[in-house]
Design a protein around this motif. Structure first.
Motif, PDB file in Angstrom:
ATOM      1  N   LEU A   1     -45.924  10.370 -48.192  1.00  0.00           N
ATOM      2  CA  LEU A   1     -47.234  10.730 -48.704  1.00  0.00           C
ATOM      3  C   LEU A   1     -48.084   9.472 -48.654  1.00  0.00           C
TER       4      LEU A   1
ATOM      5  N   THR B   1     -51.681   7.632 -49.521  1.00  0.00           N
ATOM      6  CA  THR B   1     -52.870   7.679 -50.372  1.00  0.00           C
ATOM      7  C   THR B   1     -53.749   6.471 -50.072  1.00  0.00           C
TER       8      THR B   1
ATOM      9  N   THR C   1     -49.204   8.008 -55.772  1.00  0.00           N
ATOM     10  CA  THR C   1     -49.618   9.058 -54.854  1.00  0.00           C
ATOM     11  C   THR C   1     -50.649   9.936 -55.543  1.00  0.00           C
TER      12      THR C   1
ATOM     13  N   CYS D   1     -53.967  12.496 -50.721  1.00  0.00           N
ATOM     14  CA  CYS D   1     -52.893  12.018 -49.851  1.00  0.00           C
ATOM     15  C   CYS D   1     -52.747  12.896 -48.616  1.00  0.00           C
TER      16      CYS D   1
END
Length: 135
Positions: free
Chosen positions: A49, A51, A108, A113
């Motif tokens: 993920l 971000t 995250t 994300c």
């Protein structure tokens, strides 16, 4: 396209958390899969993920990484012991301050994300990652 990896702050069978570029800008990456732990979660190894980071968070992450790199160099040279891990005693106050600041920043964000598969590589003591978006 290969992107630079700036930090690897968590490692378990490969990079799990840190800061790297994605599409040319700094992002926090986190792999939610851990071997033997998430067997029923549906997460896949190698999926991350990503971000986006603001400039201040990026600066703090790099500063804290530099603190850790000083410890690692001193440890490799036999100038400190594992007892001081992850920072040299003289860096402890600043590391602790940065660590508190980053607790709420290096996370995250489910609203911003992106999910990507990451292939990490090492070339001439530099770290890189090639991201591929996962839908």
């Amino acid at each position: 396209m290969k992107e630079p990896v700036y930090t690897m702050t968590d490692w378990y069978d490969g990079p799990r958390k840190g800061v790297a570029n994605f599409e040319g800008t700094p992002h926090y990456y986190e792999c939610p899969w851990y071997a033997g732990i998430d067997t029923g979660s549906g997460e896949l190894p190698g999926h991350y993920l990503l971000t986006p980071l603001d400039a201040e968070t990026f600066r703090l992450a790099l500063e804290d990484w530099a603190i850790w790199e000083r410890w690692e160099a001193a440890f490799a040279a036999g100038m400190t012991t594992q007892d001081t891990h992850p920072v040299l005693p003289e860096d402890r106050p600043r590391h602790d301050e940065i660590e508190q600041l980053l607790l709420s920043k290096l996370v995250t964000n489910p609203l911003t994300c992106r999910r990507a598969k990451g292939a990490f590589s090492y070339e001439e003591n530099k770290r890189f990652v090639k991201w591929a978006i996962v839908l």
